[in-house]
Design a protein around this motif. Structure first.
Motif, PDB file in Angstrom:
ATOM      1  N   SER A 128       4.643  -3.447  -2.402  1.00 53.19           N
ATOM      2  CA  SER A 128       6.030  -3.471  -2.590  1.00 53.19           C
ATOM      3  C   SER A 128       6.605  -3.306  -4.209  1.00 53.19           C
ATOM      4  O   SER A 128       7.585  -3.683  -4.064  1.00 53.19           O
ATOM      5  N   MET A 143       5.783   5.409  -2.916  1.00 56.22           N
ATOM      6  CA  MET A 143       5.765   4.990  -1.634  1.00 56.22           C
ATOM      7  C   MET A 143       5.970   5.569  -0.247  1.00 56.22           C
ATOM      8  O   MET A 143       7.184   6.225  -0.020  1.00 56.22           O
ATOM      9  N   SER A 199       1.761   3.716  -3.435  1.00 57.02           N
ATOM     10  CA  SER A 199       1.289   2.247  -3.328  1.00 57.02           C
ATOM     11  C   SER A 199       2.037   1.996  -1.383  1.00 57.02           C
ATOM     12  O   SER A 199       2.822   3.166  -1.447  1.00 57.02           O
ATOM     13  N   CYS A 255       9.868   0.481   3.085  1.00 59.28           N
ATOM     14  CA  CYS A 255       9.980   1.897   2.270  1.00 59.28           C
ATOM     15  C   CYS A 255      11.271   2.185   2.561  1.00 59.28           C
ATOM     16  O   CYS A 255      12.064   2.120   1.463  1.00 59.28           O
TER      17      CYS A 255
END
Length: 386
Positions: A272, A352, A371, A378
């Motif tokens: 993240s 993401m 990712s 998220c």
């Protein structure tokens, strides 16, 4: 492969060219995989819907067919929200071709739901022991593993052929002897989300049949995420979770390969820390429960990066207040499509996701980096942590 008299007539074109072509596909598959006969199916789920993936050649092939499906049949996601495609910055020429594809399937009697989670919409579409012809990898995994139905991972043309004829070749996961575990996966971790675990295990087992032994107890959304990730990072079409899913057929556990997965390995999938310009959720499509969780996490926030939440139109339309809550934050609830098969993803740089399936597919299919994060990570990324 043995054919009945009626099947022989279909193959000879006695009931039209479309059914002849469909039978040719099914017979060729049966010959390749050593099937002894065709077997009746309960339903079909058909991939090859997005214009991005099938192009003009696929559109032409589908448009040339003339007939009606013989069993309940439903489509995989298209390349755009069929109603709000302009909001996705979809090119008008792409939209026109996409709608031609949809109309071609509609003429064949296929249900235009455009979802990778048909089991969330119609319980009657698959039950334990039913033979199916499904083609979307995550749906195949869910049908085999959670529902207990029996299907191979069909290609789009073979699933459509099976839908038109109402039958599929009897081989692979339609046979009980091919549904035994090949790997035992012991998971030494307390899990809240399962996409990262599936992403790891799919790479390990390839097209094997894993049997999970784990401390945590996944619910149906967790099983959806687990199977989808394994189908994408590997080609897993069937798995078991001890004391959660159906029990596997009798087998020799000593013949299985044993794998231990620890929490540190699972955490290594998460990242993240990268700046993102889009966050996308709903691969496979979000259930109602997932939409509720997303709405709760977004409460009182505003998005600062693009945030897409993909789901089936029937689910979104059944919960207008939930959709309003989500979209009031600046997020978008997108139907009929997903981040993997839509060209809209290609205008971003880094996405993401909380999906092991999307993590596996996005770089190759969309040409952008991706990712993985938990749902909470998220939402934080999309809202700037506010």
């Amino acid at each position: 492969m043995h054919l009945t008299k009626d099947e022989e007539l279909l193959l000879q074109g006695e009931r039209g060219d479309t059914l002849r072509r469909a039978m040719e596909i099914l017979v060729a598959l049966g010959d390749i995989y050593g099937a002894e006969q065709l077997i009746e199916i309960k339903s079909a789920q058909i991939a090859g819907v997005s214009y991005k993936t099938i192009g003009d050649a696929g559109l032409e092939w589908i448009s040339d067919l003339d007939g009606k499906v013989a069993v309940p049949s439903i489509l995989n996601p298209a390349g755009m929200d069929l109603l709000r495609w302009r909001e996705m910055s979809i090119d008008e020429d792409f939209a026109r071709k996409q709608l031609e594809i949809i109309n071609a399937y509609r003429r064949l009697g296929v249900t235009i739901e455009c979802t990778c989670t048909p089991y969330l919409l119609y319980e009657s579409i698959a039950s334990r022991g039913d033979h199916l012809a499904w083609s979307e990898s995550s749906a195949v995994s869910y049908a085999n593993s959670v529902i207990g139905a029996m299907t191979n991972r069909e290609g789009g043309p073979s699933a459509l052929a099976a839908a038109l004829v109402g039958k599929t070749p009897l081989y692979g996961y339609h046979l009980e002897e091919n549904r035994v575990p090949t790997h035992v996966i012991r998971v030494d971790a307390d899990l809240k989300e399962y996409g990262a675990l599936g992403f790891l295990v799919g790479k390990i087992v390839g097209d094997g049949v894993p049997l999970f032994v784990m401390r945590s107890r996944p619910d149906r959304d967790d099983l959806k995420a687990l199977g989808a990730a394994m189908a994408a990072s590997g080609s897993v079409a069937l798995y078991y979770v001890k004391d959660v899913t159906q029990e596997p057929p009798e087998h020799d556990e000593d013949a299985c390969e044993f794998v231990e997965i620890e929490e540190e390995e699972i955490r290594s999938v998460y990242d993240s820390t990268i700046d993102v310009d889009i966050v996308a959720l709903g691969c496979p499509h979000c259930s109602m429960q997932e939409l509720e969780r997303i709405a709760d996490l977004l409460e009182g926030r505003k998005v600062s990066s693009e945030l897409w939440i993909c789901t089936a139109r029937r689910i979104a339309e059944s919960a207008p207040e939930l959709v309003r809550r989500i979209e009031s934050t600046g997020a978008r609830v997108i139907c009929d499509t997903c981040m993997v098969v839509s060209p809209a993803s290609e205008r971003f740089k880094h996405m993401m996701v909380n999906s092991g399936k999307a993590l596996a597919y996005i770089p190759g299919m969309c040409g952008i980096s991706a990712s993985f994060g938990s749902l909470e990570e998220c939402i934080d990324a999309a809202t700037g942590g506010s």
